[in-house]
Scaffold this motif. Structure first.
Motif, mmCIF file in Angstrom:
data_model
loop_
_atom_site.group_PDB
_atom_site.id
_atom_site.type_symbol
_atom_site.label_atom_id
_atom_site.label_comp_id
_atom_site.label_asym_id
_atom_site.label_seq_id
_atom_site.Cartn_x
_atom_site.Cartn_y
_atom_site.Cartn_z
ATOM 1 N N ARG A 1 0.823 -1.202 0.000
ATOM 2 C CA ARG A 1 0.000 0.000 0.000
ATOM 3 C C ARG A 1 0.863 1.261 0.000
ATOM 4 N N ILE A 2 1.942 1.261 0.768
ATOM 5 C CA ILE A 2 2.841 2.419 0.737
ATOM 6 C C ILE A 2 3.399 2.606 -0.672
ATOM 7 N N GLU A 3 3.850 1.504 -1.289
ATOM 8 C CA GLU A 3 4.400 1.594 -2.645
ATOM 9 C C GLU A 3 3.380 2.192 -3.613
ATOM 10 N N SER A 4 2.127 1.787 -3.483
ATOM 11 C CA SER A 4 1.097 2.286 -4.398
ATOM 12 C C SER A 4 0.829 3.772 -4.220
ATOM 13 N N LYS A 5 1.199 4.319 -3.060
ATOM 14 C CA LYS A 5 0.938 5.729 -2.765
ATOM 15 C C LYS A 5 2.110 6.639 -3.146
ATOM 16 N N LEU A 6 3.219 6.078 -3.588
ATOM 17 C CA LEU A 6 4.406 6.893 -3.871
ATOM 18 C C LEU A 6 4.373 7.429 -5.301
ATOM 19 N N GLU A 7 3.333 8.198 -5.612
ATOM 20 C CA GLU A 7 3.164 8.688 -6.983
ATOM 21 C C GLU A 7 4.271 9.638 -7.410
ATOM 22 N N ASP A 8 4.809 10.406 -6.469
ATOM 23 C CA ASP A 8 5.814 11.412 -6.805
ATOM 24 C C ASP A 8 7.242 10.944 -6.547
ATOM 25 N N VAL A 9 7.403 9.677 -6.229
ATOM 26 C CA VAL A 9 8.729 9.140 -5.903
ATOM 27 C C VAL A 9 9.224 8.277 -7.057
ATOM 28 N N GLU A 10 10.455 8.509 -7.494
ATOM 29 C CA GLU A 10 11.072 7.676 -8.523
ATOM 30 C C GLU A 10 11.604 6.406 -7.867
ATOM 31 N N LEU A 11 11.060 5.265 -8.241
ATOM 32 C CA LEU A 11 11.449 3.985 -7.652
ATOM 33 C C LEU A 11 12.420 3.265 -8.572
ATOM 34 N N LEU A 12 13.578 2.899 -8.059
ATOM 35 C CA LEU A 12 14.565 2.117 -8.802
ATOM 36 C C LEU A 12 14.750 0.785 -8.084
ATOM 37 N N LYS A 13 14.133 -0.273 -8.601
ATOM 38 C CA LYS A 13 14.233 -1.598 -7.991
ATOM 39 C C LYS A 13 15.164 -2.481 -8.807
ATOM 40 N N GLY A 14 15.850 -3.382 -8.109
ATOM 41 C CA GLY A 14 16.793 -4.262 -8.789
ATOM 42 C C GLY A 14 18.094 -3.572 -9.161
ATOM 43 N N ILE A 15 18.365 -2.437 -8.545
ATOM 44 C CA ILE A 15 19.589 -1.675 -8.809
ATOM 45 C C ILE A 15 20.274 -1.379 -7.472
ATOM 46 N N SER A 16 21.536 -1.687 -7.359
ATOM 47 C CA SER A 16 22.272 -1.475 -6.112
ATOM 48 C C SER A 16 23.002 -0.142 -6.137
ATOM 49 N N ALA A 17 23.037 0.510 -4.995
ATOM 50 C CA ALA A 17 23.923 1.660 -4.810
ATOM 51 C C ALA A 17 25.300 1.123 -4.439
ATOM 52 N N LEU A 18 26.337 1.595 -5.123
ATOM 53 C CA LEU A 18 27.688 1.068 -4.917
ATOM 54 C C LEU A 18 28.570 1.978 -4.077
ATOM 55 N N ALA A 19 28.381 3.277 -4.190
ATOM 56 C CA ALA A 19 29.256 4.203 -3.472
ATOM 57 C C ALA A 19 28.601 5.574 -3.376
ATOM 58 N N ILE A 20 28.952 6.295 -2.310
ATOM 59 C CA ILE A 20 28.516 7.679 -2.120
ATOM 60 C C ILE A 20 29.764 8.545 -2.059
ATOM 61 N N SER A 21 29.816 9.571 -2.890
ATOM 62 C CA SER A 21 30.938 10.513 -2.846
ATOM 63 C C SER A 21 30.373 11.925 -2.787
ATOM 64 N N ARG A 22 31.264 12.860 -2.457
ATOM 65 C CA ARG A 22 30.826 14.250 -2.294
ATOM 66 C C ARG A 22 31.689 15.187 -3.134
ATOM 67 N N THR A 23 31.006 16.044 -3.874
ATOM 68 C CA THR A 23 31.687 17.094 -4.628
ATOM 69 C C THR A 23 31.008 18.414 -4.308
ATOM 70 N N GLY A 24 31.757 19.316 -3.712
ATOM 71 C CA GLY A 24 31.142 20.568 -3.299
ATOM 72 C C GLY A 24 30.080 20.322 -2.258
ATOM 73 N N GLY A 25 28.907 20.834 -2.483
ATOM 74 C CA GLY A 25 27.827 20.668 -1.513
ATOM 75 C C GLY A 25 26.850 19.584 -1.870
ATOM 76 N N ARG A 26 27.161 18.769 -2.906
ATOM 77 C CA ARG A 26 26.222 17.726 -3.336
ATOM 78 C C ARG A 26 26.885 16.347 -3.278
ATOM 79 N N TYR A 27 26.031 15.322 -3.318
ATOM 80 C CA TYR A 27 26.505 13.947 -3.253
ATOM 81 C C TYR A 27 26.219 13.237 -4.568
ATOM 82 N N GLN A 28 27.117 12.301 -4.897
ATOM 83 C CA GLN A 28 26.943 11.470 -6.079
ATOM 84 C C GLN A 28 26.832 10.017 -5.637
ATOM 85 N N ILE A 29 25.772 9.349 -6.097
ATOM 86 C CA ILE A 29 25.559 7.931 -5.768
ATOM 87 C C ILE A 29 25.789 7.126 -7.036
ATOM 88 N N ARG A 30 26.795 6.270 -7.016
ATOM 89 C CA ARG A 30 27.107 5.408 -8.166
ATOM 90 C C ARG A 30 26.282 4.138 -8.073
#
Length: 467
Positions: free
Chosen positions: A231-260
């Protein structure tokens, strides 16, 4: 436009996404939310399996009713009519070759009255006398940084703790009581002792908090706990869902983050919620400054075996929800839930369904890990035969292994979490650690954690004028 990336689609990550979406809408913020989940399904340890007429939970089987923060979410999701409660609250400890009732007037095995103490089948007369010192021995040294085991033993006695309390609490918190802090488990017990002069009296004075719903201590949904995730998943109309994809690393450049990401792409973010087990968070951040704290955290393991029989539930003659094992050489399991008795919706034709738990805190777990699924099934059937007298072949079964996946709130856990919070706030502003590795093992705790983080991020965006 600000971007919030949530890594991990368990109940904490889902709750954070859901409440962020609500806050963004209500505050009129210009922001987007991305949820990344390595698995093809959302829910993490929440996973309802429907098979051969049975509803079986591979992970969490219910939600604690006394933690009231879940009710508004259930109502908001339109799930209130789907809620089902446990049928009875009686439970047992299997010891000395038989089932002994845990006093009904008890919380975590701690009696709420002198009568409940006197009538316990689990404690000797000497052990009951020793437990009385709780009423006349003041607390002069214990703080919330002490172990819950040493605290309880000091006032309720060694026998009460070992035979009646430890089997219950160790099942909840997946660890030895001597290694679990009050701060990370039951901090209010110290408050009760200090305020009322007695742990038992404090619990009795606050019994409505624990016993207010009578036997309705836990709840689920007609279609299983996964109904909440779906039910929560069905309500996430404004959320971009990426399933079956792993986050590998978090890095920082300036004031923002990059997720590989594992598909070769990446996501830029202003805020990152890392709602993964602590081991995955450590791998994502790859920071020596954090490694000592992360490495100091611990996880335990569990194997769950469901057995569904073509027998009427009435073949189980004992009235109750199941048992916990305490020092019984004739069974290997650590606990057994009589699922079809506790949850009527799990077997709608009334057939017998039980679930056995094998935990890494038990003496046989190293051997159990090496067994095949068929061998684990055979072990579970022998346990059911020895403890319940059921000797039929099951018509369905599910074996689930949760290896190094259960948080263990050992004596330094609270200290490590606080240290991580300080370091991340300084080195990674806008990054939040979330989930059961840090802030509570139950579904209500995870929901509360997700909501809190969502509120903090929305508040910061509003202050920065992201409207």
């Amino acid at each position: 436009m600000k971007t919030v990336v949530i890594i991990g689609g368990g109940i904490t990550g889902l709750s954070a996404a859901y409440y962020l979406q609500k806050d963004i809408r209500s505050l009129g913020l210009e922001a987007r939310v991305v949820l990344i989940e390595a698995s093809e399904r959302l829910g993490g340890k929440i996973h309802t399996v429907r098979q051969n007429g049975f509803f079986m939970e591979a992970g969490a089987d219910s939600i604690v009713a006394r933690k009231t923060n879940t009710a508004p979410l259930v109502e908001d999701l339109g799930l209130a009519e789907e809620v089902v409660y446990n049928a009875t609250g009686k439970s047992y400890i299997y010891t000395e070759g038989r089932l002994k009732l845990i006093p009904e007037e008890a919380v975590f095995g701690i009696p709420l009255s002198l009568e409940a103490l006197a009538n316990s089948e689990l404690i000797s007369a000497e052990g009951k006398v020793e437990a009385l010192k709780d009423f006349y021995t003041p607390n002069e040294t214990f703080t919330k940084n002490d172990s819950v085991g040493s605290f309880l033993e000091a006032f309720l006695g060694k026998e009460m703790v070992e035979k009646q309390i430890a089997p219950v609490l160790s099942g909840v918190y997946s660890g030895k009581l001597s290694e679990l802090t009050l701060a990370s488990t039951l901090p209010y017990l110290l408050d009760y002792k200090n305020e009322y002069g007695s742990i038992m009296k404090g619990l009795a004075e606050n019994r409505q908090t624990f016993k207010g719903s009578g036997d309705r201590k836990f709840f689920s949904f007609r279609d299983g706990v996964s109904a909440l995730v779906d039910r929560i998943e069905s309500k996430l109309e404004d959320v971009e869902l990426l399933k079956g994809i792993s986050a590998l690393a978090i890095s920082r450049t300036g004031g923002r983050y990059q997720i590989r990401l594992s598909d070769g792409s990446g996501k830029d973010a202003d805020y990152v919620v890392v709602a993964t087990p602590h081991t995955a968070a450590q791998a994502l951040l790859k920071d020596g400054l954090l490694d000592e704290d992360f490495s100091g955290m611990r996880s335990s393991s569990m194997i769950s075996v469901y057995l569904g029989f073509d027998l009427p539930d009435g073949e189980l003659k004992v009235d109750g929800t199941g048992f916990i094992v305490s020092q019984s050489p004739d069974v290997v399991c650590d606990a057994c839930t009589w699922t079809s008795r506790k949850w009527k919706h799990t077997s709608r034709d009334g057939r017998l369904l039980v679930r056995l738990f094998y935990k890494s805190s038990g003496p046989s777990f190293e051997w159990l890990q090496s067994l095949s699924e068929d061998e684990l099934l055979d072990t579970a059937l022998k346990d059911v035969a020895a403890s319940l007298g059921i000797r039929s072949e099951p018509v369905t079964h599910i074996v689930t292994k949760w290896l190094d996946a259960m948080p263990n709130y050992h004596i330094r856990h609270h200290e490590l979490v606080q240290s991580l919070e300080r370091k991340i706030a300084t080195a990674y502003p806008g990054v939040y650690l979330a989930g059961c590795s840090y802030y509570g093992v139950g579904i209500p705790d995870c929901i509360a954690n997700g909501k809190q983080i969502a509120g903090e991020i929305a508040g910061r965006m509003a202050e920065q004028g992201t409207v």
